[in-house]
Design an enzyme around this catalytic site. Structure first.
Site, PDB file in Angstrom:
ATOM      1  N   HIS A 149      -3.879   7.031   1.139  1.00 42.01           N
ATOM      2  CA  HIS A 149      -3.942   5.769   0.694  1.00 42.01           C
ATOM      3  C   HIS A 149      -5.516   5.135   1.038  1.00 42.01           C
ATOM      4  O   HIS A 149      -5.926   5.330   2.086  1.00 42.01           O
ATOM      5  CB  HIS A 149      -3.047   4.811   1.139  1.00 42.01           C
ATOM      6  CG  HIS A 149      -3.289   3.273   0.729  1.00 42.01           C
ATOM      7  ND1 HIS A 149      -3.783   2.606  -0.169  1.00 42.01           N
ATOM      8  CD2 HIS A 149      -3.546   2.119   1.953  1.00 42.01           C
ATOM      9  CE1 HIS A 149      -4.311   1.642   0.059  1.00 42.01           C
ATOM     10  NE2 HIS A 149      -3.938   1.131   1.134  1.00 42.01           N
TER      11      HIS A 149
ATOM     12  N   ASN B 206     -10.217  -0.796  -2.080  1.00 39.91           N
ATOM     13  CA  ASN B 206      -8.733  -0.421  -1.715  1.00 39.91           C
ATOM     14  C   ASN B 206      -8.090  -1.239  -2.967  1.00 39.91           C
ATOM     15  O   ASN B 206      -7.943  -2.308  -3.257  1.00 39.91           O
ATOM     16  CB  ASN B 206      -8.338  -1.068  -0.724  1.00 39.91           C
ATOM     17  CG  ASN B 206      -6.941  -1.052  -0.063  1.00 39.91           C
ATOM     18  OD1 ASN B 206      -6.239  -0.611  -0.851  1.00 39.91           O
ATOM     19  ND2 ASN B 206      -6.717  -1.469   1.162  1.00 39.91           N
TER      20      ASN B 206
ATOM     21  N   CYS C  20       0.769  -1.259   0.086  1.00 37.88           N
ATOM     22  CA  CYS C  20      -0.050  -0.068   0.146  1.00 37.88           C
ATOM     23  C   CYS C  20       1.026   1.316   0.065  1.00 37.88           C
ATOM     24  O   CYS C  20       0.375   2.293  -0.446  1.00 37.88           O
ATOM     25  CB  CYS C  20      -0.921   0.113   1.041  1.00 37.88           C
ATOM     26  SG  CYS C  20      -1.670  -1.494   1.318  1.00 37.88           S
TER      27      CYS C  20
HETATM   28  O1  UT7 Z   1      -4.731  -1.183   2.603  1.00 38.31           O
HETATM   29  C1  UT7 Z   1      -3.767  -1.885   3.721  1.00 38.31           C
HETATM   30  C2  UT7 Z   1      -4.038  -1.332   4.982  1.00 38.31           C
HETATM   31  N1  UT7 Z   1      -5.272  -2.010   5.316  1.00 38.31           N
HETATM   32  C3  UT7 Z   1      -6.203  -1.643   6.281  1.00 38.31           C
HETATM   33  O2  UT7 Z   1      -5.785  -0.359   6.648  1.00 38.31           O
HETATM   34  C4  UT7 Z   1      -7.411  -2.371   6.777  1.00 38.31           C
HETATM   35  C5  UT7 Z   1      -7.440  -2.217   8.130  1.00 38.31           C
HETATM   36  N2  UT7 Z   1      -8.668  -3.083   8.537  1.00 38.31           N
HETATM   37  C6  UT7 Z   1      -9.799  -2.688   8.554  1.00 38.31           C
HETATM   38  O3  UT7 Z   1      -9.968  -1.908   7.505  1.00 38.31           O
HETATM   39  C7  UT7 Z   1     -10.996  -3.340   9.193  1.00 38.31           C
HETATM   40  O4  UT7 Z   1     -10.398  -4.043  10.245  1.00 38.31           O
HETATM   41  C8  UT7 Z   1     -11.943  -4.302   8.479  1.00 38.31           C
HETATM   42  C9  UT7 Z   1     -12.817  -3.569   7.599  1.00 38.31           C
HETATM   43  C10 UT7 Z   1     -10.940  -5.177   7.599  1.00 38.31           C
HETATM   44  C11 UT7 Z   1     -12.594  -5.099   9.348  1.00 38.31           C
HETATM   45  O5  UT7 Z   1     -13.380  -4.365  10.134  1.00 38.31           O
HETATM   46  P1  UT7 Z   1     -13.461  -4.800  11.617  1.00 38.31           P
HETATM   47  O6  UT7 Z   1     -14.472  -3.648  12.113  1.00 38.31           O
HETATM   48  O7  UT7 Z   1     -11.971  -4.734  12.171  1.00 38.31           O
HETATM   49  O8  UT7 Z   1     -14.242  -6.196  11.633  1.00 38.31           O
HETATM   50  P2  UT7 Z   1     -13.687  -7.466  12.230  1.00 38.31           P
HETATM   51  O9  UT7 Z   1     -12.594  -7.956  11.580  1.00 38.31           O
HETATM   52  O10 UT7 Z   1     -13.238  -7.170  13.716  1.00 38.31           O
HETATM   53  O11 UT7 Z   1     -15.022  -8.387  12.151  1.00 38.31           O
HETATM   54  C12 UT7 Z   1     -16.325  -8.105  12.995  1.00 38.31           C
HETATM   55  C13 UT7 Z   1     -17.320  -9.302  12.572  1.00 38.31           C
HETATM   56  C14 UT7 Z   1     -16.833 -10.519  12.693  1.00 38.31           C
HETATM   57  O12 UT7 Z   1     -17.992 -11.404  13.251  1.00 38.31           O
HETATM   58  P3  UT7 Z   1     -18.036 -11.536  14.733  1.00 38.31           P
HETATM   59  O13 UT7 Z   1     -16.841 -12.383  14.806  1.00 38.31           O
HETATM   60  O14 UT7 Z   1     -18.077 -10.410  15.400  1.00 38.31           O
HETATM   61  O15 UT7 Z   1     -19.342 -12.573  14.599  1.00 38.31           O
HETATM   62  C15 UT7 Z   1     -16.303 -10.964  11.286  1.00 38.31           C
HETATM   63  O16 UT7 Z   1     -16.612 -12.127  10.928  1.00 38.31           O
HETATM   64  O17 UT7 Z   1     -17.654  -8.948  11.222  1.00 38.31           O
HETATM   65  C16 UT7 Z   1     -17.327 -10.210  10.405  1.00 38.31           C
HETATM   66  N3  UT7 Z   1     -17.326  -9.915   8.883  1.00 38.31           N
HETATM   67  C17 UT7 Z   1     -17.835  -9.614   8.037  1.00 38.31           C
HETATM   68  N4  UT7 Z   1     -19.362  -9.544   8.331  1.00 38.31           N
HETATM   69  C18 UT7 Z   1     -19.742  -9.240   7.082  1.00 38.31           C
HETATM   70  C19 UT7 Z   1     -15.936  -9.765   8.631  1.00 38.31           C
HETATM   71  N5  UT7 Z   1     -15.935  -9.696   7.134  1.00 38.31           N
HETATM   72  C20 UT7 Z   1     -17.351  -9.506   6.882  1.00 38.31           C
HETATM   73  C21 UT7 Z   1     -17.991  -9.328   5.676  1.00 38.31           C
HETATM   74  N6  UT7 Z   1     -19.201  -9.105   5.563  1.00 38.31           N
HETATM   75  N7  UT7 Z   1     -17.225  -8.632   4.590  1.00 38.31           N
END
Ligand code: UT7
Length: 335
Positions: free
Chosen positions: A262, A292, A115
């Site tokens: 980014h 992204n 990135c």
């Molecule tokens: O470009 C390089 C740098 N990248 C970044 O900066 C990305 C940084 N991270 C993020 O943007 C976020 O962490 C994400 C968007 C990737 C994820 O969001 P989050 O709020 O951190 O979600 P999480 O991974 O903690 O997941 C929360 C819940 C989980 O379910 P439970 O365990 O609470 O039941 C996941 O299984 O959301 C679930 N989940 C989804 N649900 C529906 C994860 N992905 C999805 C999805 N659709 N696509």
């Protein structure tokens, strides 16, 4: 000694739009979840069978940048190609661009900084131009993610985020020390290399070994991301490098005409905006439309901002990135 400046910008996005509703049909996700957590509404995916590849999208964006710069491809002295999705394991994609643009034997270097790749590439171009070694440098960020994502529910935390596309800029000499690239900040922290990575196949586990294992549950060849950990690091590092760039340039946050972060997650951009007390018009975001696109996201956004007249002569511009490695950096530009 010269400064360097950007004199041509171009972008290319594949035509095929994939909406959140399209993803709902193939995995357990929802438009509401994706928009709430990332701000993304749609992204572009290369259609299978299309001519588009990582290098080829880079060529299309480059042709526009070169034309807008008003030079011929043969005047380019160096190609820097930032990507995490090169066409081949080796050689890099830069040489494919050199061949496609018919630039006679110019050096072509791939920058593997994910990135932060475009920021690293601009900083590298800046150094080559400053020393006088090269005059015209083509800097490309291009990614073909969609073909390599796990498009099942198993991969949903990553696959809904990433999109395909390319952006390119043409950089050249600037005589004034007060114009062009004023400073660049580059950092890495390899301690967290595995937190956002694609590790297989690798030199400890080559393809023959993977084939021998024949394990259908092997997900080592899909990207892995510890989302929350990456998010927490991103907001801190973005803020640090923007602050460092501002300090070196002697600018206050209110003086920034446009910050182009980014496009990792709209929530990250909004956090940074709030931290620096910036107005909406001071921060450019297009992740809503493209997702992204890793190394391509900044040159695509910069090109759009320029096309919309938001980057023009006299603008104070900051580019900032954070991503896999971890790597992060910023570029401060007096346009
Ligand atoms: O470009 C390089 C740098 N990248 C970044 O900066 C990305 C940084 N991270 C993020 O943007 C976020 O962490 C994400 C968007 C990737 C994820 O969001 P989050 O709020 O951190 O979600 P999480 O991974 O903690 O997941 C929360 C819940 C989980 O379910 P439970 O365990 O609470 O039941 C996941 O299984 O959301 C679930 N989940 C989804 N649900 C529906 C994860 N992905 C999805 C999805 N659709 N696509």
């Amino acid at each position: 000694m010269y400064n360097s400046k950007i004199i041509g910008l171009g972008k290319y996005l594949p035509e095929n739009v994939v909406t959140n509703a399209d993803l709902e049909k193939i995995m357990d996700t929802s438009d509401a979840w994706i928009q709430e957590r990332t701000g993304i509404k749609e992204r572009r995916h290369i259609l299978k069978g299309s001519d588009d590849t990582t290098y080829y999208m880079g060529v299309k964006a480059s042709k526009i940048a070169i034309e807008r710069a008003g030079i011929s491809p043969q005047e380019i002295d160096l190609i820097l190609f930032a990507t995490l999705s090169p066409d081949y394991y080796f050689p890099g994609s830069g040489v494919l661009v050199q061949e496609a643009l018919e630039i006679p034997n110019c050096p072509a270097m791939d920058i593997r900084m994910q990135c932060s790749g475009f920021v690293y590439a601009v900083a590298t171009a800046d150094q080559f131009i400053k020393t006088g070694m090269y005059k015209n440098v083509l800097v490309i960020g291009s990614e073909y993610h969609s073909g390599g994502l796990d498009m099942t529910s198993r991969g949903r935390n990553i696959s809904v985020i990433f999109g395909d596309g390319a952006g390119a800029v043409l950089m050249t000499r600037e005589k004034s020390k007060k114009k062009g690239i004023l400073n660049s900040q580059l950092h890495s922290e390899g301690k967290y290399a595995q937190e956002l990575s694609l590790i297989g196949p690798n030199t400890r586990r080559w393809v023959p070994e993977i084939m021998e294992e024949n394990n259908p549950d092997d997900i080592s060849y899909f990207p892995h991301m510890n989302g929350q950990f990456v998010f927490k690091n991103a907001v801190v590092r973005f803020s640090e490098v923007i602050m460092a760039g501002l300090k070196k340039a002697g600018w206050r946050p209110q003086e920034i005409d446009i910050l182009i972060p980014h496009q990792a997650n709209l929530r990250i951009s909004q956090f940074v905006q709030k931290k620096f007390g910036l107005a909406d018009k001071q921060v450019y975001n297009n992740i809503q439309r493209y997702g992204n696109t890793t190394a391509a996201s900044i040159p695509i956004a910069l090109t759009e901002a320029w096309e919309e007249g938001k980057v023009k002569k006299g603008s104070k511009v900051i580019l900032a990135a954070f991503g896999s490695g971890f790597t992060w950096g910023s570029i401060t530009i007096q346009w």
